[in-house]
Write an enzyme that holds these catalytic residues in place. Structure first.
Site, PDB file in Angstrom:
ATOM      1  N   GLY A   1       0.987  -1.274   0.012  1.00 55.70           N
ATOM      2  CA  GLY A   1      -0.087  -0.210  -0.015  1.00 55.70           C
ATOM      3  C   GLY A   1       0.765   1.366  -0.095  1.00 55.70           C
ATOM      4  N   HIS A   2       0.246   2.258  -0.481  1.00 56.37           N
ATOM      5  CA  HIS A   2       0.749   3.610  -0.370  1.00 56.37           C
ATOM      6  C   HIS A   2      -0.334   4.596  -0.856  1.00 56.37           C
ATOM      7  CE1 HIS A   2       1.734   2.688  -4.703  1.00 56.37           C
ATOM      8  NE2 HIS A   2       1.320   4.058  -4.908  1.00 56.37           N
TER       9      HIS A   2
END
Ligand code: TYD
Length: 137
Positions: free
Chosen positions: A53-54
């Site tokens: 994720g980011h």
């Protein structure tokens, strides 16, 4: 301004049907609301895999499953939702400032991303706690 997952919608791209195959297309500022500065695609993903994720501080993007299928989880720091992409004419608009993870890739799938900005490492927020702090600024 902080974005909301409720602004992250699927748009249906133009589609030309033909017995010899379908064709979809995207034109800057016509069927999408920004000019594309970069296109990248993710492929050879092992079936069932997830990608980390980011969030992006400024970049917005459209994500398209040009082949196969996968899920995108979206989180604006308050609300969350999961969107499944499995058709090449469906494009998910991910607004800036949204934490996303891509999950459950089917074998042979291809994830194409149309991005509003060139690659900039400094635009990434990779740490979830920092993301939550960012959304509360
Ligand atoms: P990243 O955006 O972290 O992909 P994901 O979150 O789906 O795993 O990018 C993975 C690597 O590729 C990272 O080292 C940065 C590099 N990269 C570029 O050099 N240019 C690009 O346009 C992109 C999207 C990534």
């Amino acid at each position: 301004m902080i974005s909301s997952i409720f602004q992250c919608n699927i748009i249906e791209l133009s589609k030309i049907n033909d017995r010899a195959g379908n064709l979809s297309f995207v034109e800057n500022s016509k069927n999408i609301p920004f000019d594309i500065k970069r296109v990248y695609y993710i492929y050879d993903v092992p079936g069932g895999s997830d990608r980390g994720g980011h969030a992006h501080k400024n970049l917005e993007q459209f994500v398209i499953a040009v082949s196969g299928a996968f899920e995108v989880s979206l989180d604006d720091g308050t609300n969350k939702k999961i969107v499944r992409l499995d058709r090449p004419f469906m494009a998910l608009h991910i607004q800036k400032g949204i934490w996303r993870e891509t999950r459950n890739f089917t074998s042979g799938s291809v994830c194409m991303v149309l991005a509003s900005e060139e690659y900039d490492e400094k635009d990434y927020i990779d740490d979830y706690n920092k993301f939550v702090a960012f959304t509360q600024k």
